[in-house]
Scaffold this motif. Structure first.
Motif, PDB file in Angstrom:
ATOM      1  N   GLN A  11     -15.848   2.495   2.210  1.00 43.94           N
ATOM      2  CA  GLN A  11     -15.455   1.890   3.482  1.00 43.94           C
ATOM      3  C   GLN A  11     -16.609   1.036   3.989  1.00 43.94           C
ATOM      4  O   GLN A  11     -17.728   1.526   4.168  1.00 43.94           O
ATOM      5  CB  GLN A  11     -15.092   2.962   4.506  1.00 43.94           C
ATOM      6  N   GLU A  64     -24.182  -4.579   7.019  1.00 50.09           N
ATOM      7  CA  GLU A  64     -23.032  -3.700   6.810  1.00 50.09           C
ATOM      8  C   GLU A  64     -23.455  -2.244   6.805  1.00 50.09           C
ATOM      9  O   GLU A  64     -24.599  -1.918   6.451  1.00 50.09           O
ATOM     10  CB  GLU A  64     -22.350  -4.011   5.472  1.00 50.09           C
ATOM     11  N   HIS A  66     -22.027   1.049   4.804  1.00 48.28           N
ATOM     12  CA  HIS A  66     -21.114   1.551   3.787  1.00 48.28           C
ATOM     13  C   HIS A  66     -21.014   3.061   3.974  1.00 48.28           C
ATOM     14  O   HIS A  66     -22.036   3.761   3.943  1.00 48.28           O
ATOM     15  CB  HIS A  66     -21.632   1.241   2.381  1.00 48.28           C
ATOM     16  N   GLN A 154     -15.615  -1.531  -4.447  1.00 43.59           N
ATOM     17  CA  GLN A 154     -14.970  -2.409  -3.476  1.00 43.59           C
ATOM     18  C   GLN A 154     -13.969  -3.305  -4.187  1.00 43.59           C
ATOM     19  O   GLN A 154     -14.215  -3.790  -5.291  1.00 43.59           O
ATOM     20  CB  GLN A 154     -16.013  -3.240  -2.734  1.00 43.59           C
ATOM     21  N   HIS A 157     -11.216  -9.066  -1.880  1.00 42.65           N
ATOM     22  CA  HIS A 157     -10.589  -9.439  -0.602  1.00 42.65           C
ATOM     23  C   HIS A 157     -10.107  -8.213   0.179  1.00 42.65           C
ATOM     24  O   HIS A 157      -9.118  -8.291   0.927  1.00 42.65           O
ATOM     25  CB  HIS A 157      -9.422 -10.396  -0.832  1.00 42.65           C
ATOM     26  N   ASP A 158     -10.792  -7.071   0.009  1.00 40.00           N
ATOM     27  CA  ASP A 158     -10.437  -5.839   0.731  1.00 40.00           C
ATOM     28  C   ASP A 158      -8.993  -5.401   0.479  1.00 40.00           C
ATOM     29  O   ASP A 158      -8.359  -4.782   1.341  1.00 40.00           O
ATOM     30  CB  ASP A 158     -10.676  -6.001   2.240  1.00 40.00           C
ATOM     31  N   CYS A 162      -7.140  -1.254  -5.959  1.00 43.05           N
ATOM     32  CA  CYS A 162      -8.338  -1.644  -6.708  1.00 43.05           C
ATOM     33  C   CYS A 162      -8.128  -1.348  -8.183  1.00 43.05           C
ATOM     34  O   CYS A 162      -7.777  -0.218  -8.551  1.00 43.05           O
ATOM     35  CB  CYS A 162      -9.563  -0.889  -6.189  1.00 43.05           C
ATOM     36  N   ASP A 328     -12.687  -7.157  -8.306  1.00 37.86           N
ATOM     37  CA  ASP A 328     -13.077  -5.819  -7.897  1.00 37.86           C
ATOM     38  C   ASP A 328     -14.443  -5.514  -8.510  1.00 37.86           C
ATOM     39  O   ASP A 328     -14.768  -6.002  -9.600  1.00 37.86           O
ATOM     40  CB  ASP A 328     -12.066  -4.787  -8.392  1.00 37.86           C
TER      41      ASP A 328
END
Length: 341
Positions: A11, A64, A66, A154, A157-158, A162, A328
């Motif tokens: 996240q 960020e 994480h 990750q 593009h979110d 995945c 990814d």
């Protein structure tokens, strides 16, 4: 320490404005509550998240956090929360910032020393390219043994789906790791990877050749993908590897790096059977595995001292500086050691 770890996305909380500090605090607090933390332990997490996010804004302007849950062991051990603060600022003097009351730009000045006291696991790397700080939390009364592993996963593009899938199983002195990169990205790539994961979970410590056959069988009818399997025996120091496709793997020791080759093919579609490769005397080395969403032209020795930091710090730095941004991406780093209970 017997642990089964399953693939899940990291996240990512953007920190670019002071208004996002409160959002980050509330998000991670909810994660701590999900892990079963009581009010006092949730307060510890909230204090550190607030300080880390505020520091990013004041010193690096943007960065960020994480965050992810750390599962307990298979005997029902306590779960934890991992927070990694990442920025591309100018770096800082770690020794000075460990002192309580030190603040160069008007933060609370609780100091990284206070973060160290709040978190059961703490580490930091800072240089002119930026800073990465790790804090792992468990309930304050819990007796925990930190697993020397870091992972970041990750999606492009979110996307909630995945195509990269990983699994880790630890049983006594044995470790078994699987990483799959389903062809392409999105739901169909994820479906291919999860099919292989189900095969791995059934018998993660099977002979690598037989285990790769099981992955291939279960992935038939899907897009297929690249796959790599690693088994490490802490009692003997031997590592076995078998890989098909473009999953990267490297062993890093004090004096040399060893790239681990994979073979052409697509698991689930077609590949030529190959014997696993054995590596002796791997205890004390780092294993780094990564999907092709990460560039391969990196060298930890370009970052003085980084190879001696926590594996979660190493994974975060590599992702920050070498993610292609076109696929990814998964980076897994484990310190190979004897896994005593």
């Amino acid at each position: 320490m017997d642990v089964n770890l399953h693939s899940h996305l990291t996240q990512v909380l953007s920190v670019e404005d002071v208004s996002q500090v409160g959002h980050a605090r509330r998000t991670v607090q909810r994660l701590a509550e999900q892990a079963g933390f009581d009010e006092t332990d949730c307060g510890r997490v909230a204090l550190v998240v607030t300080e880390l996010a505020s520091n990013i804004i004041k010193h690096a302007q943007h960065g960020e956090l994480h965050v992810r849950l750390l599962p307990g062991d298979v005997s029902g051990g306590v779960a934890g929360v991992e927070i990694i603060a990442i920025d591309r600022g100018k770096g800082f003097d770690v020794q000075n910032c460990m002192a309580d009351g030190f603040s160069s730009r008007g933060t609370q000045g609780i100091g990284l020393g206070s973060v160290l006291r709040q978190a059961q696991v703490f580490d930091v790397h800072s240089d002119p390219r930026g800073s990465v700080l790790l804090a792992r939390f468990f309930p304050r009364k819990a007796i925990v043994k930190d697993l020397p592993m870091g992972i970041t996963q990750q999606s492009l593009h979110d996307d909630p789906a995945c195509g990269d899938v990983w699994e880790v199983a630890v049983k006594g002195q044995q470790v078994s790791i699987m990483m799959i990169d389903g062809l392409g990205h999105g739901p169909e790539a994820e479906e291919a990877g999860m099919a292989g994961a189900r095969a791995f979970i059934r018998n993660p410590f099977a002979d690598p050749g037989a285990l790769l056959d099981d992955l291939h069988f279960d992935m038939r009818g899907s897009r297929g993908g690249a796959a790599a399997l690693v088994q490490f025996d802490g009692a003997t120091g031997k590592l076995r590897f078998t890989g098909i496709g473009n999953i990267g793997a490297t062993l890093i020791g004090d004096d040399k790096n060893r790239g681990i080759p994979s073979h052409p093919g697509i698991v689930g579609l077609q590949y030529r059977k190959v014997a696993p490769i054995d590596y002796a005397d791997c205890t004390g080395q780092l294993l780094i595995m990564f999907s092709d969403g990460l560039q391969s032209r990196w060298n930890l020795r370009d970052y003085p001292g980084l190879m001696y930091r926590h594996p979660a710090i190493i994974a975060a730095v590599l992702h920050r500086d070498y993610s292609r941004g076109t696929d990814d991406v998964t980076v897994l780093v484990m310190a190979l050691e004897t896994f005593n209970d």
